[in-house]
Each structure stands twice: as structure tokens, then as C-alpha cells.
Design a protein around this motif. Structure first.
Motif, PDB file in Angstrom:
ATOM      1  N   LEU A 247     -22.987   4.286  44.271  1.00 29.50           N
ATOM      2  CA  LEU A 247     -22.369   3.396  45.251  1.00 29.50           C
ATOM      3  C   LEU A 247     -21.080   2.795  44.698  1.00 29.50           C
ATOM      4  O   LEU A 247     -20.087   2.655  45.424  1.00 29.50           O
ATOM      5  CB  LEU A 247     -23.337   2.279  45.641  1.00 29.50           C
ATOM      6  CG  LEU A 247     -24.566   2.684  46.464  1.00 29.50           C
ATOM      7  CD1 LEU A 247     -25.517   1.506  46.606  1.00 29.50           C
ATOM      8  CD2 LEU A 247     -24.155   3.207  47.839  1.00 29.50           C
ATOM      9  N   ASN A 248     -21.082   2.440  43.424  1.00 32.83           N
ATOM     10  CA  ASN A 248     -19.898   1.853  42.802  1.00 32.83           C
ATOM     11  C   ASN A 248     -18.735   2.843  42.796  1.00 32.83           C
ATOM     12  O   ASN A 248     -17.571   2.453  42.966  1.00 32.83           O
ATOM     13  CB  ASN A 248     -20.235   1.413  41.378  1.00 32.83           C
ATOM     14  CG  ASN A 248     -19.199   0.479  40.796  1.00 32.83           C
ATOM     15  OD1 ASN A 248     -18.733  -0.447  41.461  1.00 32.83           O
ATOM     16  ND2 ASN A 248     -18.823   0.722  39.552  1.00 32.83           N
ATOM     17  N   ASP A 249     -19.030   4.120  42.610  1.00 31.26           N
ATOM     18  CA  ASP A 249     -17.982   5.142  42.657  1.00 31.26           C
ATOM     19  C   ASP A 249     -17.478   5.344  44.080  1.00 31.26           C
ATOM     20  O   ASP A 249     -16.268   5.473  44.315  1.00 31.26           O
ATOM     21  CB  ASP A 249     -18.512   6.471  42.114  1.00 31.26           C
ATOM     22  CG  ASP A 249     -18.772   6.426  40.613  1.00 31.26           C
ATOM     23  OD1 ASP A 249     -18.194   5.542  39.947  1.00 31.26           O
ATOM     24  OD2 ASP A 249     -19.560   7.257  40.127  1.00 31.26           O
ATOM     25  N   LEU A 250     -18.402   5.381  45.034  1.00 35.33           N
ATOM     26  CA  LEU A 250     -18.045   5.691  46.422  1.00 35.33           C
ATOM     27  C   LEU A 250     -17.330   4.532  47.109  1.00 35.33           C
ATOM     28  O   LEU A 250     -16.431   4.749  47.934  1.00 35.33           O
ATOM     29  CB  LEU A 250     -19.313   6.059  47.200  1.00 35.33           C
ATOM     30  CG  LEU A 250     -19.146   6.466  48.662  1.00 35.33           C
ATOM     31  CD1 LEU A 250     -18.268   7.711  48.780  1.00 35.33           C
ATOM     32  CD2 LEU A 250     -20.510   6.707  49.304  1.00 35.33           C
ATOM     33  N   ASN A 257     -10.366  -1.705  51.603  1.00 39.30           N
ATOM     34  CA  ASN A 257      -9.720  -2.941  52.047  1.00 39.30           C
ATOM     35  C   ASN A 257     -10.101  -4.147  51.183  1.00 39.30           C
ATOM     36  O   ASN A 257     -10.249  -5.259  51.667  1.00 39.30           O
ATOM     37  CB  ASN A 257     -10.067  -3.226  53.525  1.00 39.30           C
ATOM     38  CG  ASN A 257      -9.082  -4.172  54.184  1.00 39.30           C
ATOM     39  OD1 ASN A 257      -7.911  -4.222  53.801  1.00 39.30           O
ATOM     40  ND2 ASN A 257      -9.539  -4.925  55.157  1.00 39.30           N
ATOM     41  N   ASN A 258     -10.254  -3.889  49.872  1.00 45.10           N
ATOM     42  CA  ASN A 258     -10.587  -4.936  48.902  1.00 45.10           C
ATOM     43  C   ASN A 258     -11.927  -5.616  49.165  1.00 45.10           C
ATOM     44  O   ASN A 258     -12.146  -6.751  48.733  1.00 45.10           O
ATOM     45  CB  ASN A 258      -9.478  -5.984  48.815  1.00 45.10           C
ATOM     46  CG  ASN A 258      -8.238  -5.454  48.140  1.00 45.10           C
ATOM     47  OD1 ASN A 258      -8.313  -4.678  47.190  1.00 45.10           O
ATOM     48  ND2 ASN A 258      -7.080  -5.858  48.632  1.00 45.10           N
ATOM     49  N   LEU A 259     -12.815  -4.915  49.854  1.00 45.64           N
ATOM     50  CA  LEU A 259     -14.154  -5.441  50.087  1.00 45.64           C
ATOM     51  C   LEU A 259     -15.094  -4.953  48.991  1.00 45.64           C
ATOM     52  O   LEU A 259     -15.002  -3.816  48.527  1.00 45.64           O
ATOM     53  CB  LEU A 259     -14.685  -4.997  51.451  1.00 45.64           C
ATOM     54  CG  LEU A 259     -13.957  -5.538  52.680  1.00 45.64           C
ATOM     55  CD1 LEU A 259     -14.515  -4.914  53.948  1.00 45.64           C
ATOM     56  CD2 LEU A 259     -14.057  -7.058  52.752  1.00 45.64           C
ATOM     57  N   TYR A 260     -15.998  -5.801  48.586  1.00 42.86           N
ATOM     58  CA  TYR A 260     -17.038  -5.445  47.630  1.00 42.86           C
ATOM     59  C   TYR A 260     -18.346  -6.047  48.122  1.00 42.86           C
ATOM     60  O   TYR A 260     -18.367  -6.834  49.082  1.00 42.86           O
ATOM     61  CB  TYR A 260     -16.692  -5.962  46.226  1.00 42.86           C
ATOM     62  CG  TYR A 260     -16.528  -7.463  46.148  1.00 42.86           C
ATOM     63  CD1 TYR A 260     -17.627  -8.303  45.935  1.00 42.86           C
ATOM     64  CD2 TYR A 260     -15.271  -8.053  46.302  1.00 42.86           C
ATOM     65  CE1 TYR A 260     -17.483  -9.681  45.874  1.00 42.86           C
ATOM     66  CE2 TYR A 260     -15.123  -9.432  46.247  1.00 42.86           C
ATOM     67  CZ  TYR A 260     -16.225 -10.237  46.028  1.00 42.86           C
ATOM     68  OH  TYR A 260     -16.077 -11.594  45.980  1.00 42.86           O
ATOM     69  N   PHE A 261     -19.448  -5.677  47.474  1.00 44.10           N
ATOM     70  CA  PHE A 261     -20.723  -6.222  47.941  1.00 44.10           C
ATOM     71  C   PHE A 261     -21.687  -6.385  46.777  1.00 44.10           C
ATOM     72  O   PHE A 261     -21.611  -5.686  45.760  1.00 44.10           O
ATOM     73  CB  PHE A 261     -21.340  -5.360  49.041  1.00 44.10           C
ATOM     74  CG  PHE A 261     -21.595  -3.920  48.661  1.00 44.10           C
ATOM     75  CD1 PHE A 261     -22.816  -3.524  48.131  1.00 44.10           C
ATOM     76  CD2 PHE A 261     -20.619  -2.955  48.856  1.00 44.10           C
ATOM     77  CE1 PHE A 261     -23.060  -2.200  47.797  1.00 44.10           C
ATOM     78  CE2 PHE A 261     -20.845  -1.627  48.529  1.00 44.10           C
ATOM     79  CZ  PHE A 261     -22.075  -1.246  47.993  1.00 44.10           C
ATOM     80  N   THR A 262     -22.583  -7.350  46.940  1.00 43.85           N
ATOM     81  CA  THR A 262     -23.674  -7.530  45.991  1.00 43.85           C
ATOM     82  C   THR A 262     -24.897  -6.798  46.537  1.00 43.85           C
ATOM     83  O   THR A 262     -25.022  -6.579  47.757  1.00 43.85           O
ATOM     84  CB  THR A 262     -23.990  -9.015  45.780  1.00 43.85           C
ATOM     85  OG1 THR A 262     -24.477  -9.582  47.007  1.00 43.85           O
ATOM     86  CG2 THR A 262     -22.740  -9.776  45.336  1.00 43.85           C
ATOM     87  N   LEU A 263     -25.813  -6.440  45.623  1.00 44.79           N
ATOM     88  CA  LEU A 263     -26.947  -5.605  46.036  1.00 44.79           C
ATOM     89  C   LEU A 263     -28.108  -5.803  45.078  1.00 44.79           C
ATOM     90  O   LEU A 263     -27.919  -5.885  43.857  1.00 44.79           O
ATOM     91  CB  LEU A 263     -26.521  -4.135  46.052  1.00 44.79           C
ATOM     92  CG  LEU A 263     -27.600  -3.070  46.271  1.00 44.79           C
ATOM     93  CD1 LEU A 263     -28.169  -3.165  47.677  1.00 44.79           C
ATOM     94  CD2 LEU A 263     -27.023  -1.671  46.031  1.00 44.79           C
ATOM     95  N   VAL A 304     -20.864  -4.327  43.447  1.00 47.48           N
ATOM     96  CA  VAL A 304     -20.461  -2.944  43.658  1.00 47.48           C
ATOM     97  C   VAL A 304     -19.016  -2.902  44.146  1.00 47.48           C
ATOM     98  O   VAL A 304     -18.643  -3.634  45.068  1.00 47.48           O
ATOM     99  CB  VAL A 304     -21.389  -2.252  44.674  1.00 47.48           C
ATOM    100  CG1 VAL A 304     -20.846  -0.881  45.051  1.00 47.48           C
ATOM    101  CG2 VAL A 304     -22.795  -2.139  44.109  1.00 47.48           C
ATOM    102  N   GLY A 305     -18.213  -2.048  43.525  1.00 46.89           N
ATOM    103  CA  GLY A 305     -16.834  -1.864  43.940  1.00 46.89           C
ATOM    104  C   GLY A 305     -15.824  -2.613  43.109  1.00 46.89           C
ATOM    105  O   GLY A 305     -14.622  -2.393  43.256  1.00 46.89           O
ATOM    106  N   VAL A 306     -16.277  -3.499  42.232  1.00 40.72           N
ATOM    107  CA  VAL A 306     -15.365  -4.358  41.481  1.00 40.72           C
ATOM    108  C   VAL A 306     -14.861  -3.686  40.211  1.00 40.72           C
ATOM    109  O   VAL A 306     -13.667  -3.747  39.893  1.00 40.72           O
ATOM    110  CB  VAL A 306     -16.046  -5.701  41.154  1.00 40.72           C
ATOM    111  CG1 VAL A 306     -15.208  -6.519  40.183  1.00 40.72           C
ATOM    112  CG2 VAL A 306     -16.295  -6.487  42.438  1.00 40.72           C
ATOM    113  N   ALA A 307     -15.764  -3.043  39.463  1.00 36.63           N
ATOM    114  CA  ALA A 307     -15.398  -2.474  38.167  1.00 36.63           C
ATOM    115  C   ALA A 307     -15.833  -1.014  38.106  1.00 36.63           C
ATOM    116  O   ALA A 307     -17.027  -0.720  38.197  1.00 36.63           O
ATOM    117  CB  ALA A 307     -16.047  -3.267  37.034  1.00 36.63           C
ATOM    118  N   ALA A 308     -14.889  -0.111  37.958  1.00 35.98           N
ATOM    119  CA  ALA A 308     -15.200   1.313  37.884  1.00 35.98           C
ATOM    120  C   ALA A 308     -16.041   1.615  36.653  1.00 35.98           C
ATOM    121  O   ALA A 308     -15.854   1.020  35.587  1.00 35.98           O
ATOM    122  CB  ALA A 308     -13.906   2.129  37.852  1.00 35.98           C
TER     123      ALA A 308
END
Length: 391
Positions: A247-250, A257-263, A304-308
């Protein structure tokens, strides 16, 4: 509230028909104003010389502007101004009072009661038309904004209903579930779900996308579908760290659009009764054992989405027979009491540890408690609370 009639709209952007209603007991004034406006094709003029019928005429005509005399027999002009402002059909219609004198005190009283403008009659034709156009156009624009806002609100409510329709049906069996989902006033990004990976493995998750709005909701639904339908390529859904890594890669925020999410994502192995879980910047799940003890299932991590290439780790715990597991977004416990005192996370965990007054109703009872604590029903953020009861 009075609305602009369809007949008032003219072809072309920004064009509308101006409807003027004059209230004056003198017919000669009515005729004089009529002549001042007769060459203006977009101005529809109406005259009422019976002040007692003024509000009824305004209801019938839906004017975009009211002209009203201040000195009339049997009716106090200032009282009529106040009556227009009290009536739902006319309380926002612009009103220009007409007076025979430039009296500052009288003018101040008229403005205090809700008049929008003040003219000494009879005004110059150019000035009168300019003021009519100005106030009427502003009023119509205000109504159009209100209509657009109502449409947007209805569409957001429809979108929230759609998000709700995608949430899982309650389970009833060896695993029982109950949940509460309450979108805040703006469409948000909470979603959750559970699914069988295979006969031995059961997955559960809850995610919270940053921000609010349609884009946030779309991202949350996209992630939910990727999980429930198991569409992430070459991923073993029994491995929580592999799922979060994929998910972090995708969903790298720079591509969304600079959106991220917690999970929070966990996999329960039925034969061993052990839960393996992984966390991406999300509040911990709370495990409540039958004797009322609580364990916070948390791990240090980033959304997810913040740090590759972030190395998500896993942990595991036993799920005793009769235990309850709670997944939630921070909107459910981040409430403030009327005096300004914040409700603490430890208080929230303590509440979850207590049995429900009615079996299976703990999420509903929790939401009711939060509303009582803050003194009102609305939440500043989405509220999601999922309970799993393991028999």
C-alpha cells in the motif's frame, strides 16, 4: 426564505430579472416611480398602495427588492420595516426606505431595524436604478450561492451514504461484529472492513485518510477495495507488513494529491487463535479480555504514503475466547467537554473495558457517551468504531 422564481432568470450568465415592489400610500408616487423605471427592460415594477397588504404582496411576487415609504397613514413605516424583517419570505430581501427628509435619526432607526438603504424621494432616476440593480444583484447572487450550497450539501450526504453502504454487514457467528460510522459535517476518509483470506485466516482493518472532502473519501474507498477484494499484486494478505508495504508503494502521497492515511491491519489465525498485526501511524487497537484487562496493540510507524520503502514491522498477540477487539479512528475519542477539558485516551480505554449495557451495543453506547461528554451531537472528525467479539 423567499427564492428567485424561474421567471426572474434571463438567458445568459449572470443575468436575472429584477422585481421591484413599491409600498406607498400615494398613487402619484407609484406612477412617478413607474415612469422612472419603464425603459428598463429587465426591471419588473409592482406597486402596492395598501400598506396592510404589503407582506402578502411580497409573498405573492417574490421581489428582488422592496421600496418602502416611511410616512403612511395607519401604518408606522419603521414598524413595517421590522415586520418585513420578521417574516420568513422577506427577511433577507433588500429593502430601500423612502423618506421625505434627510433625517439622520430616522435613518439610523431604519438601518437598525434592517433597512439596506435610504433615499429621499423622489430620487434621481440614474441613482435609483443604480441602487436597485446593486441591491437586487447582490440578493440574487446570495440566493444562488445558497442554492449551490444546498446542492453541494445534498451531494456530500449522498456520497456519505454511499461510503456507508460499502461498509461490512455485521457478523454473527464465531466472530460477532458491531460498528458505528458517523461522518462529520464534511465528507471524510474513514473506512473499515473484514474478510476471509482463506478458511484459516481472517483479516480486519480500519483506515483514516487525512483531511476531508470528496478526494479523501475516494482514496479511502480505493484502499478499502484493494484490501477487501485482495487486488494488490503479488501480496500475501496473511502477512500484514507485506500488505502495508505494498500500500505504501501504491499510494505514495506525491501521486495522490498529497493525501496519506493511517491504518491498522490484523490477521487472525483461527486454529492458533493468534492475531498478527501491523500499524501505519494509526491509534492502537484495544484488546479487552473477558476479565476486563486491556492491551493496546500498537507499533511505532508512519502513515501510508509518507515515507517510501518504510520497513513496517509486525507483532502478534493471543486472542482469548470471549475477548473483544476494538478498532477506531481518533475522531471517536478526541472530544472536548464544554468547560474545555479534553477527554483522555486512557479514559476512553477504560470505557471500552467495561461491558456493554446491552450485548453488541458497545459502539453505539460509546458514541452516545462522547456526545454527552461534549454536550452536542456533531463531531469535528469522522467517527469510526468497530468491535469484534471472538467466541
Amino acid at each position: 426564505m423567499s427564492a428567485v422564481n424561474a421567471q426572474q432568470l434571463l438567458p445568459g450568465v449572470g443575468q436575472h430579472r429584477i422585481v421591484v415592489l413599491l409600498i406607498d400610500d400615494q398613487k402619484i408616487i407609484g406612477e412617478a416611480v413607474r415612469r422612472l423605471l419603464r425603459d428598463e427592460a429587465d426591471i419588473e415594477f409592482h406597486f402596492c398602495n395598501e400598506p396592510a397588504n404589503a407582506i402578502a404582496e411580497a409573498e405573492r411576487l417574490s421581489p428582488t427588492l422592496i421600496l418602502q415609504d416611511l410616512v403612511m397613514p395607519d401604518v408606522d413605516g419603521l414598524e413595517l420595516v421590522a415586520a418585513f424583517r420578521r417574516h420568513p419570505a422577506t427577511q433577507r430581501v433588500p429593502l430601500i426606505v423612502l423618506s421625505s427628509t434627510e433625517d439622520p435619526k430616522r435613518k439610523a432607526e431604519a438601518f437598525a431595524l434592517g433597512a439596506n438603504d435610504y433615499l429621499v424621494k423622489l430620487p434621481d432616476r440614474i441613482e435609483l436604478i443604480a441602487r436597485i440593480r446593486y441591491h437586487s444583484s447582490a440578493y440574487v447572487a446570495h440566493l444562488e450561492r445558497d442554492a449551490a450550497f444546498r446542492t453541494l450539501t445534498a451531494e456530500l450526504a449522498e456520497a456519505a451514504d454511499y461510503v456507508r453502504s460499502q461498509l461490512p454487514q455485521p457478523l454473527d457467528g464465531p466472530i460477532r461484529s458491531a460498528w458505528e460510522f458517523i461522518p462529520c459535517t464534511a465528507l471524510g476518509g474513514d473506512t473499515f472492513g473484514h474478510f476471509d483470506i482463506d478458511p484459516e485466516h481472517f483479516a480486519v482493518f480500519l483506515l483514516d485518510v487525512c483531511g476531508h472532502g470528496v478526494g479523501t473519501a475516494l482514496l479511502s474507498l480505493s484502499v478499502m477495495n484493494a484490501l477487501v477484494r485482495q487486488t494488490l499484486p503479488a501480496v500475501d494478505y496473511r502477512d500484514p507488513a507485506a500488505v502495508l508495504g505494498a500500500l505504501n508503494d501504491l499510494y505514495a502521497m506525491e501521486r495522490h494529491n498529497n493525501l496519506y492515511f493511517t491504518l491498522w491491519y490484523g490477521v487472525w489465525h483461527r486454529p492458533s487463535r493468534r492475531m498478527t498485526y501491523c500499524v501505519a501511524g494509526h491509534p492502537p487497537a484495544i484488546l479487552v479480555t473477558p476479565d476486563g484487562n486491556t492491551t493496546e496493540l500498537r507499533l511505532p510507524s508512519v502513515p501510508v504514503g509518507v515515507a517510501a520503502d518504510f520497513p513496517y514491522a509486525t507483532a502478534e498477540t493471543a486472542i482469548p475466547d470471549g475477548a473483544r477487539l476494538y478498532l477506531f479512528s481518533d475522531g471517536v475519542y478526541e472530544v472536548t467537554r464544554p468547560g474545555g477539558e479534553a477527554y483522555t485516551f486512557s479514559e476512553f480505554v477504560g470505557h471500552l473495558a467495561t461491558p456493554a449495557a446491552s450485548p453488541g451495543h458497545k459502539p453505539r453506547e460509546t458514541v452516545a457517551l462522547m456526545r454527552r461528554l461534549q454536550g452536542h451531537d456533531d463531531f469535528d472528525d469522522d467517527v469510526s468504531l468497530l468491535e469484534l467479539h471472538f467466541e
